[in-house]
Design an enzyme around this catalytic site. Structure first.
Site, mmCIF file in Angstrom:
data_model
loop_
_atom_site.group_PDB
_atom_site.id
_atom_site.type_symbol
_atom_site.label_atom_id
_atom_site.label_comp_id
_atom_site.label_asym_id
_atom_site.label_seq_id
_atom_site.Cartn_x
_atom_site.Cartn_y
_atom_site.Cartn_z
ATOM 1 N N CYS A 151 1.752 -5.787 0.978
ATOM 2 C CA CYS A 151 1.031 -6.367 2.290
ATOM 3 C C CYS A 151 2.121 -7.042 3.366
ATOM 4 C CB CYS A 151 0.142 -7.406 1.981
ATOM 5 S SG CYS A 151 -1.462 -6.663 0.866
ATOM 6 N N CYS B 139 1.428 -10.450 -0.425
ATOM 7 C CA CYS B 139 2.519 -10.006 -1.581
ATOM 8 C C CYS B 139 3.407 -9.006 -0.826
ATOM 9 C CB CYS B 139 1.476 -8.793 -2.443
ATOM 10 S SG CYS B 139 0.955 -7.566 -2.014
ATOM 11 N N HIS C 60 -5.963 -4.174 -1.017
ATOM 12 C CA HIS C 60 -5.907 -5.592 -0.735
ATOM 13 C C HIS C 60 -6.427 -5.807 0.686
ATOM 14 C CE1 HIS C 60 -2.163 -6.195 -3.532
ATOM 15 N NE2 HIS C 60 -3.057 -5.449 -3.902
ATOM 16 N N GLU D 290 -5.318 -7.456 3.625
ATOM 17 C CA GLU D 290 -4.326 -7.266 4.481
ATOM 18 C C GLU D 290 -4.485 -6.017 4.984
ATOM 19 O OE1 GLU D 290 -2.551 -10.836 2.062
ATOM 20 O OE2 GLU D 290 -3.647 -8.789 1.663
#
Length: 146
Positions: free
Chosen positions: A85, A82, A52, A54
């Site tokens: 993260c 999410c 992801h 992040e």
């Protein structure tokens, strides 16, 4: 959200799109308002669950700052983080999360505390920025869910 940061997020989102991944992006800003790390989703390319934006940006910031403590930094994201993260942001001790649009699939609370230290989560995108980014998301999901 500052146009400089938004524009950088959109460039990164396009990189994710070009590798057939969800167009999510993140940049980390230090106390002097300098971009110290930036990334985009690369889950499909790397075939890892943690790919992801992040988490990628946090890992890069750790390498650049040679520490795993990003206290005093902010993270700007295209999409509200999410749960995974959000947890990584907590562990990195980032002070504030600013995002363009809400994550309607995986949303988190608007503030939280870690060891009595509050972290602010705020929607920072203008309506125009939201529309631009929403178009990227729709394009990705329309093309990939048919």
């Amino acid at each position: 959200m500052e146009n400089e940061y938004f524009n950088e997020l959109m460039v990164l989102a396009d990189l994710a799109l070009s590798s057939d991944d969800i167009p999510a992006s993140a940049i980390i800003i230090d106390q002097n308002q300098n971009i110290i790390a930036k990334s985009y989703n690369n889950r499909m390319k790397t075939k890892t669950i943690c790919g992801h934006a992040e988490i990628n940006a946090i890992n890069d910031a750790f390498q650049i700052k040679t520490t795993n403590n990003l206290k005093g930094c902010k993270i700007y994201t295209s999409l509200e983080p999410c749960d995974m993260c959000f947890g990584a942001i907590r562990q990195a001790r980032i002070d504030e999360i600013c995002y363009v649009i809400d994550n309607n699939k995986n949303t988190v609370t608007k503030s939280f505390a870690l060891n009595s230290r509050e972290v602010i989560l705020k929607k920072a995108g203008t309506r125009e920025q939201e529309k631009i980014y929403q178009t990227k998301l729709r394009t990705f999901f329309d093309d990939n869910l048919r």
